[in-house]
Motif scaffolding. Structure first.
Motif, short mmCIF file in Angstrom:
data_model
loop_
_atom_site.label_atom_id
_atom_site.label_comp_id
_atom_site.label_asym_id
_atom_site.label_seq_id
_atom_site.Cartn_x
_atom_site.Cartn_y
_atom_site.Cartn_z
N LEU A 1 0.82 -1.20 0.00
CA LEU A 1 0.00 0.00 0.00
C LEU A 1 0.86 1.26 0.00
O LEU A 1 0.52 2.25 -0.67
CB LEU A 1 -0.95 0.01 1.21
CG LEU A 1 -1.86 1.24 1.33
CD1 LEU A 1 -2.72 1.39 0.08
CD2 LEU A 1 -2.74 1.13 2.57
N VAL A 2 1.96 1.25 0.73
CA VAL A 2 2.84 2.42 0.77
C VAL A 2 3.30 2.83 -0.63
O VAL A 2 3.19 4.01 -0.99
CB VAL A 2 4.05 2.18 1.71
CG1 VAL A 2 5.13 3.22 1.49
CG2 VAL A 2 3.59 2.21 3.17
N PRO A 3 3.82 1.90 -1.47
CA PRO A 3 4.21 2.31 -2.82
C PRO A 3 3.04 2.84 -3.65
O PRO A 3 3.21 3.77 -4.44
CB PRO A 3 4.78 1.03 -3.44
CG PRO A 3 5.19 0.21 -2.30
CD PRO A 3 4.20 0.51 -1.21
N VAL A 4 1.84 2.25 -3.48
CA VAL A 4 0.68 2.74 -4.22
C VAL A 4 0.34 4.17 -3.80
O VAL A 4 0.01 5.02 -4.64
CB VAL A 4 -0.53 1.80 -4.01
CG1 VAL A 4 -1.81 2.42 -4.58
CG2 VAL A 4 -0.28 0.44 -4.66
N LEU A 5 0.44 4.47 -2.50
CA LEU A 5 0.20 5.83 -2.02
C LEU A 5 1.24 6.80 -2.58
O LEU A 5 0.92 7.94 -2.94
CB LEU A 5 0.22 5.86 -0.49
CG LEU A 5 -0.93 5.12 0.21
CD1 LEU A 5 -0.72 5.13 1.72
CD2 LEU A 5 -2.27 5.75 -0.14
N VAL A 6 2.49 6.34 -2.65
CA VAL A 6 3.55 7.19 -3.22
C VAL A 6 3.27 7.45 -4.69
O VAL A 6 3.42 8.58 -5.18
CB VAL A 6 4.93 6.54 -3.03
CG1 VAL A 6 6.01 7.33 -3.78
CG2 VAL A 6 5.30 6.47 -1.54
N ALA A 7 2.86 6.40 -5.42
CA ALA A 7 2.58 6.54 -6.86
C ALA A 7 1.46 7.53 -7.12
O ALA A 7 1.45 8.21 -8.16
CB ALA A 7 2.22 5.18 -7.46
N ALA A 8 0.53 7.64 -6.18
CA ALA A 8 -0.59 8.57 -6.34
C ALA A 8 -0.16 10.02 -6.10
O ALA A 8 -0.89 10.95 -6.46
CB ALA A 8 -1.72 8.20 -5.40
N GLN A 9 1.02 10.22 -5.50
CA GLN A 9 1.47 11.57 -5.15
C GLN A 9 2.60 12.10 -6.02
O GLN A 9 2.86 13.31 -6.01
CB GLN A 9 1.92 11.60 -3.68
CG GLN A 9 0.82 11.25 -2.69
CD GLN A 9 1.28 11.40 -1.25
OE1 GLN A 9 1.67 12.47 -0.82
NE2 GLN A 9 1.25 10.30 -0.50
N VAL A 10 3.28 11.23 -6.75
CA VAL A 10 4.42 11.67 -7.56
C VAL A 10 4.21 11.25 -9.01
O VAL A 10 3.35 10.41 -9.31
CB VAL A 10 5.75 11.10 -7.03
CG1 VAL A 10 6.00 11.54 -5.59
CG2 VAL A 10 5.79 9.57 -7.14
N GLY A 11 5.01 11.79 -9.92
CA GLY A 11 4.93 11.43 -11.32
C GLY A 11 5.44 10.03 -11.60
O GLY A 11 6.11 9.42 -10.76
N ALA A 12 5.14 9.52 -12.80
CA ALA A 12 5.52 8.15 -13.16
C ALA A 12 7.03 7.96 -13.15
O ALA A 12 7.54 6.95 -12.65
CB ALA A 12 4.96 7.80 -14.54
N ALA A 13 7.78 8.93 -13.70
CA ALA A 13 9.24 8.80 -13.75
C ALA A 13 9.84 8.81 -12.36
O ALA A 13 10.74 8.02 -12.04
CB ALA A 13 9.83 9.92 -14.60
N THR A 14 9.35 9.71 -11.49
CA THR A 14 9.85 9.76 -10.10
C THR A 14 9.53 8.47 -9.37
O THR A 14 10.36 7.95 -8.62
CB THR A 14 9.22 10.96 -9.36
OG1 THR A 14 9.60 12.16 -10.01
CG2 THR A 14 9.68 11.01 -7.92
N PHE A 15 8.32 7.96 -9.59
CA PHE A 15 7.95 6.71 -8.92
C PHE A 15 8.84 5.56 -9.37
O PHE A 15 9.20 4.69 -8.58
CB PHE A 15 6.49 6.35 -9.19
CG PHE A 15 6.08 5.06 -8.53
CD1 PHE A 15 5.80 5.01 -7.18
CD2 PHE A 15 6.03 3.88 -9.26
CE1 PHE A 15 5.45 3.82 -6.56
CE2 PHE A 15 5.69 2.68 -8.66
CZ PHE A 15 5.40 2.65 -7.30
N GLY A 16 9.21 5.53 -10.65
CA GLY A 16 10.09 4.48 -11.14
C GLY A 16 11.41 4.47 -10.41
O GLY A 16 11.93 3.41 -10.05
#
Length: 438
Positions: A247-262
């Motif tokens: 869940l933590v990574p999903v929450l992060v993905a919802a707050q940052v851009g795709a490249a940053t999340f990668g």
């Protein structure tokens, strides 16, 4: 050198170590092949597609694991003693995990606009249906490894994942030109689905019949009420732990851009691999505790020794070499992920204590304590991560994890010391690790 070889060979005759080492080897193989897979992906796909692929895979694993991870403790606890009900227990696990995962994933798809632009790629009937199918496939894939471990055949797990990892990498390359958008996710799921066929033939056609025959005299098939009572305590806690991993990574993905999340996800994935090493020996401990509770104290001590002996050097190397490891994927990965990877590696030290304690509780069917410890840890991680995110950005995940796991390890330490010193009757345990050969 001969003494070391003799020690390893003696360990391999002990089911606790044999299963634990096999699962650790599986984690190492998965980590190496995973790094190769994502390294290829950084060169074959755009940064945005790389991030989207990571995000979609993380979401898929979240929903697939909602019940699957909740059943890990139960299957590890009851398969060893299930006897004639072993096939039924495994199949029920598959069915419950797949059904609940798909229902949760359907809710996610119906509320897709709330989860940020990164997940918009799943919009539409076709992508949504493929996502639901992937959740079902991954649910079974997760539990088949647990089934092999509960059957004391964890040595098959790394072989399965070695083949799976190689096929996955090959398909990733093959799809780079034909499917530049979505190729990462497709290359991850198709080999997974194919792997279900031979592995489950092995489980139900060969391993389960042998297990039923070997344990016929000492089997004590659990009643559904007994399994349900265990899950009532263990599942909420495991669901809480799921929040930390997925869940933590999903929450992060919802707050940052795709490249940053990668870039975040690469450091987070490597950190989770180290953490998984701690869980591997703990799962083996649960299985052996179910077979023989009188050896629980000795097995806990042995599991702690072996876990720290293997994990501590890995943590030191990771902390020192984190920038070099991440630079393999690109300088931007090292710049944004080094601190996170170091913090997550350091957090594994207290996590070993927590995992051994949780496995001892599972072996003793102390479900209420399991729920309290796991739920408390997850709450601490989520609250600290969300509170610190405005200050530390993605590094808040590592800071929150380290602080929370140190605190929980300190709180459970007195109880863990009692388990290490006493057997199930409350008497001092006299069972020691086998002496070194002369």
């Amino acid at each position: 050198m001969s003494n070391i070889v003799q020690k390893v060979m003696r360990d391999l005759r002990n089911p606790l170590f044999r299963n634990g080492y096999a699962l650790m080897a599986n984690t190492a193989i998965t980590a190496v092949l995973g790094m190769g897979y994502w390294l290829l992906a950084t060169h074959l796909y755009s940064p945005e597609e790389f991030g989207r692929g990571q995000a979609v895979i993380t979401a898929m694993r979240l929903f697939a694991s909602l019940t699957a991870l909740g059943l890990v403790g139960a299957l590890a606890r009851f398969i060893p003693i299930a006897g004639r009900r072993t096939p039924e227990l495994i199949l029920r696990g598959y069915g419950v995990a797949g059904a609940t995962g798909c229902v949760a994933a359907l809710g996610f798809l119906l509320t897709l606009p709330l989860w940020g632009k990164t997940y918009s790629v799943l919009g539409g009937f076709g992508p949504g249906l493929f996502f639901l199918a992937s959740v079902l496939v991954w649910s079974v894939f997760t539990l088949q490894d647990v089934a092999l471990t509960g059957l004391r055949r964890a040595t098959w797990v790394p072989i399965n994942n070695l083949v799976f990892g190689l096929v996955k990498m090959g398909l990733l390359v093959a799809l780079a030109g034909a499917l530049p958008s979505g190729g990462i996710f497709v290359s991850w799921i198709v080999p997974t689905a194919i792997a279900l066929i031979p592995v489950n033939f092995l489980i139900f056609g060969i391993v389960v019949p042998r297990h039923m025959k070997e344990t016929a005299s000492e089997a004590s098939p659990p009643r559904l009420r007994e399994v349900g009572r265990f899950l009532a305590g263990d599942f909420p806690g495991t669901l809480s732990m799921l929040a930390i991993v997925y869940l933590v990574p999903v929450l992060v993905a919802a707050q940052v851009g795709a490249a940053t999340f990668g870039r975040f996800s690469m450091a987070h994935t490597l950190g989770c691999m180290i953490e998984l090493l701690a869980m591997n020996m703990a799962v083996s401990l649960t299985v052996e505790g179910a077979f023989d509770k009188s050896q629980l104290a000795a097995n806990c001590r042995n599991a702690l020794r072996r876990a720290y002996m293997i994990i501590a050097p890995i943590i030191v190397v990771t902390i020192l070499a984190a920038p070099l490891i991440l630079t393999i994927f690109g300088s931007a990965f090292a710049a944004e992920g080094t601190t996170l990877l170091r913090l997550m590696a350091l957090a594994v030290l207290p996590r070993v204590l927590i995992e051994v304690y949780l496995s001892a509780l599972r072996a003793q069917s102390q479900a209420r304590k399991l729920a309290v410890v796991q739920g408390g840890l997850a709450l601490l991680v989520l609250v600290s991560m969300l509170s610190l995110f405005p200050v530390f950005n993605v590094n808040a995940v590592g800071v929150g994890l380290l602080i929370s796991e140190i605190l929980v390890a300190l709180l459970i330490l007195p109880e863990l010391r009692k388990i290490l010193k006493f057997d199930e009757t409350g008497q001092p345990s006299v069972t020691q690790e086998s002496p070194e050969p002369a």
